[in-house]
Design an enzyme around this catalytic site. Structure first.
Site, short mmCIF file in Angstrom:
data_model
loop_
_atom_site.label_atom_id
_atom_site.label_comp_id
_atom_site.label_asym_id
_atom_site.label_seq_id
_atom_site.Cartn_x
_atom_site.Cartn_y
_atom_site.Cartn_z
N ASP A 175 37.37 44.79 49.59
CA ASP A 175 37.32 45.01 48.15
C ASP A 175 36.28 46.08 47.87
OD1 ASP A 175 36.87 44.43 45.15
OD2 ASP A 175 38.36 42.90 45.67
N ARG A 224 55.23 48.02 30.77
CA ARG A 224 54.67 48.01 32.12
C ARG A 224 55.45 48.97 33.02
NH1 ARG A 224 51.32 45.70 29.74
NH2 ARG A 224 50.21 43.76 30.22
N TYR A 271 53.58 49.98 36.38
CA TYR A 271 53.34 48.77 37.18
C TYR A 271 54.64 48.25 37.77
CZ TYR A 271 51.71 44.07 38.34
OH TYR A 271 51.40 42.90 38.99
N THR A 315 43.96 35.39 36.15
CA THR A 315 43.05 36.14 37.00
C THR A 315 42.07 36.92 36.12
OG1 THR A 315 44.44 38.13 37.03
CG2 THR A 315 44.86 36.46 38.75
#
Length: 255
Positions: free
Chosen positions: A40, A153, A156, A191
């Protein structure tokens, strides 16, 4: 520890590991007896993960997946520190709100860099040592947005459809040489990324309810629910899964 998943002792790499689905996946893999490299760009988040999971089981690797060479170096570091990789989870992803007319080329390019190019680069680095051994597992985290159309979107959804296609290409090219590639296609999951989208809305609670209502069951998914699906696909129990896009979306795409 009972090796109920058949992967105890395996070495793993998870991208986007400091939060959300990636964090939950690292913890699931470690719980199954794996040593896992957590990749990350969030150095502090990785430090918290290592403190939670333990230094012996979790190897932090800091990298920005938008940087191709940095990504290659990070994957090579993970391979070196773990002595090879048996399982790779390409989880990291980004997205922007916008339809085709609203999406800028910079947003489009960055979305594809993280969501498609980075998994390709990771695979290019890990496949040679997997092929030499004659075994390896790759799990890509796509989205239900790569299967059905989601309003606003454009970039995406296109990127996640491309990732599903990349997964199938891995399958047709390498399944006969011991590589098993599949992907999960989550619905809307609770999230930090979703939290940021909600927080930036004019009416946050209304947007969160709208997101929840997409799923037939009327709630957002939990990161752990997706991690469970990833763990299954990574495990020996999924030996007949090849090139699959496993939808885990609370019924979103069933309408």
């Amino acid at each position: 520890m009972d090796d109920v998943w058949g992967i105890a002792g395996r070495t793993c790499l998870v991208t986007g590991a400091a939060s959300g689905i990636g964090l939950a996946t690292v913890l699931r893999l470690i719980g199954a007896g794996c040593r896992t490299a957590a990749l990350d760009r969030d150095k502090e988040g990785l430090s918290r993960l290592v403190a939670q999971a333990g230094e012996s089981a979790c190897v932090p690797v800091v990298a920005d997946l938008a940087d191709e060479e940095g990504t290659r170096r990070a994957v090579r570091e993970a391979i070196e520190r773990l002595g090879g990789l048996d399982i790779v989870v390409n989880n990291a992803g980004i997205g922007f709100r916008g339809d085709v007319l609203e999406t800028t080329l910079d947003q489009w390019d960055l979305t594809f860099a993280i969501n498609v190019r980075a998994p390709l680069v990771v695979c290019q680095e890990v496949l040679p040592q997997m092929l030499e051994r004659g075994s390896g597992v790759i799990v890509n985290v796509a989205s239900v947005g790569g299967i059905i159309g989601i309003p606003s979107r454009a970039a995406y959804g296109a990127s996640k459809a491309a990732l599903i296609s990349l997964t199938r290409s891995l399958t047709v090219d390498y399944a006969g040489r011991g590589i098993r590639a599949n992907c999960v296609a989550p619905g809307t999951i609770e999230t930090p990324w979703v939290d940021r989208i909600v927080a930036g809305a004019d009416q946050p609670e209304a947007l969160r309810q709208q997101m929840a209502d997409r799923q037939i069951i009327g709630r957002l998914g939990a990161a752990e629910e997706i991690a469970d699906a990833i763990l299954f696909l990574a495990s020996a129990r999924a030996s007949f899964f090849h090139g699959s896009a496993v939808v885990v979306d609370g019924g979103y795409s069933a309408r």
